[in-house]
Design an enzyme around this catalytic site. Sequence first.
Site, PDB file in Angstrom:
ATOM      1  N   HIS A 120      -7.342  -5.771  -0.732  1.00 47.52           N
ATOM      2  CA  HIS A 120      -6.135  -4.985  -0.470  1.00 47.52           C
ATOM      3  C   HIS A 120      -5.455  -5.521   0.793  1.00 47.52           C
ATOM      4  O   HIS A 120      -5.912  -5.257   1.911  1.00 47.52           O
ATOM      5  CB  HIS A 120      -6.558  -3.526  -0.280  1.00 47.52           C
ATOM      6  CG  HIS A 120      -5.442  -2.551  -0.145  1.00 47.52           C
ATOM      7  ND1 HIS A 120      -4.763  -2.043  -1.219  1.00 47.52           N
ATOM      8  CD2 HIS A 120      -4.911  -1.951   0.952  1.00 47.52           C
ATOM      9  CE1 HIS A 120      -3.854  -1.177  -0.799  1.00 47.52           C
ATOM     10  NE2 HIS A 120      -3.920  -1.103   0.525  1.00 47.52           N
TER      11      HIS A 120
ATOM     12  N   SER B 118       0.842  -1.199   0.000  1.00 43.42           N
ATOM     13  CA  SER B 118       0.000   0.000   0.000  1.00 43.42           C
ATOM     14  C   SER B 118       0.879   1.251   0.000  1.00 43.42           C
ATOM     15  O   SER B 118       1.761   1.394  -0.838  1.00 43.42           O
ATOM     16  CB  SER B 118      -0.949  -0.048   1.197  1.00 43.42           C
ATOM     17  OG  SER B 118      -1.970   0.907   1.074  1.00 43.42           O
TER      18      SER B 118
ATOM     19  N   LYS C  83       4.503   2.261  -2.094  1.00 48.18           N
ATOM     20  CA  LYS C  83       4.991   3.481  -2.729  1.00 48.18           C
ATOM     21  C   LYS C  83       6.379   3.812  -2.170  1.00 48.18           C
ATOM     22  O   LYS C  83       7.298   4.194  -2.898  1.00 48.18           O
ATOM     23  CB  LYS C  83       4.030   4.643  -2.460  1.00 48.18           C
ATOM     24  CG  LYS C  83       2.562   4.416  -2.790  1.00 48.18           C
ATOM     25  CD  LYS C  83       1.732   5.650  -2.454  1.00 48.18           C
ATOM     26  CE  LYS C  83       0.274   5.353  -2.146  1.00 48.18           C
ATOM     27  NZ  LYS C  83      -0.485   4.714  -3.190  1.00 48.18           N
TER      28      LYS C  83
ATOM     29  N   TRP D 246      -9.610   0.243  -6.381  1.00 42.99           N
ATOM     30  CA  TRP D 246      -9.144   1.584  -6.026  1.00 42.99           C
ATOM     31  C   TRP D 246      -7.681   1.779  -6.403  1.00 42.99           C
ATOM     32  O   TRP D 246      -7.267   2.872  -6.810  1.00 42.99           O
ATOM     33  CB  TRP D 246      -9.357   1.785  -4.528  1.00 42.99           C
ATOM     34  CG  TRP D 246      -8.985   3.123  -3.976  1.00 42.99           C
ATOM     35  CD1 TRP D 246      -7.953   3.402  -3.135  1.00 42.99           C
ATOM     36  CD2 TRP D 246      -9.659   4.367  -4.184  1.00 42.99           C
ATOM     37  NE1 TRP D 246      -7.928   4.732  -2.800  1.00 42.99           N
ATOM     38  CE2 TRP D 246      -8.970   5.353  -3.434  1.00 42.99           C
ATOM     39  CE3 TRP D 246     -10.774   4.743  -4.937  1.00 42.99           C
ATOM     40  CZ2 TRP D 246      -9.367   6.689  -3.415  1.00 42.99           C
ATOM     41  CZ3 TRP D 246     -11.165   6.085  -4.913  1.00 42.99           C
ATOM     42  CH2 TRP D 246     -10.461   7.034  -4.156  1.00 42.99           C
TER      43      TRP D 246
END
Length: 424
Positions: free
Chosen positions: A401, A260, A264, A351
Amino acid sequence: MKSAFISFVIIVCSYGSSFAQGPPTNYDESAIPSYTLPDPLLSPNGKAVTTVKEWERKQRPYILKLFTENVYGKIPGKPAGMHFKITETDTAVLNGRAVRKQVTIYFGEGDAAPSMDLLLYLPKANKPVAVFAGLNFNGNHTIAADKAIKPAKYIKRKDGQLSDSEAIEASRGSTASRWPLEEIISRGYGVATAHYYDLEPDDKDGWKQGIRTTMKDALHIATGAWSAIGAWSWGLSRIQDYLESDAAVDAGRTILIGHSRLGKTALWAGANDQRFSIVISNNSGEGGAALSRRIFGETIRNLNTSFPHWFIARYKSYNDHPEMLPVDQHMLLSLIAPRPLYVASAEEDQWADPKGEFLSAKNAEPVYALYKLQGLTVNEMPAVNTPVGETIRYHIRTGKHDVTLYDWQQYIEFAESKKVVSDK
């Protein structure tokens, strides 16, 4: 939309937020505006980059600079006086098959310096072992139901205030499914992790008590010159600094992993610090592996509205104009080359735009081709639970997720296929 992760620690995952500003979220492939991706192999003067030498000496630094100036901000170097203190060692954990170490990494001279607590599990082996390194969301004590693990320094309560937790024991092992230690250790790999709040609390005001303030003078960098993701990325490099000092670790085979927002972070850390041998992005989405110009799911505006601290101020100027960015995320992935890269998505995590993550990995292939390395080897999204690719690998799995045992099994197999082998 349901929150991606709920525990006693409230972590608002990027895919689960709602927004009062901007256009409605697009989940319709036919409604995606047409877009053109910038070419990672087109130099500023318009000439094609055709050799590894040109890439490494000119184009790679140029692209890294573009991300630094427009998205993530600077990352300072290693601080003077940094030192480590092993605070606990147990040579018979996980049914006697592993060694657990707890290490405080001090970011300056003396034990009053800002610090980060590192938790390290290593399989018992005759040689130094490869280690998966990554930050965790909720504190080291949550990755295993082990009462000896030092609890997090502070947590985020439901009322949004930071404090020491009086109910810390209730959270022990609450995220163990994301860190399947038994599986990892049984395959001969170690795990190194630290709580990302040790670097900067994940809040718009977190910089006030994080390293962007406490280390500002020591690192000679203005608070606004970097971001929370930059601070967390910097911490991953400090973990690598420690691993290089540990004789039981083969630090030349450190595998960087993040999920998540920490996915990044792993990508940005891997782009800046080439000591990491493999980089893994798990469900990193917008601002991570997913293409920004592909308007699907989360957008730049969504990121900057809910998480203004993650990126530098200039990134906000692209809220409604991703096409004006001089970069897109396939170019971030290309900065990992020639090191192996794994990008993973989840079927129900729309998403994070799984297809956008796949296409980003696909469009990083030309840079890997400079090194005569194969990328995904396919042109279309694979079926669920069907990993594809060589030096770049991708899968989309069933489910939401999260980081699952299935994900970890693929990452371990990828490491072994790239000769980052275990010492079973």
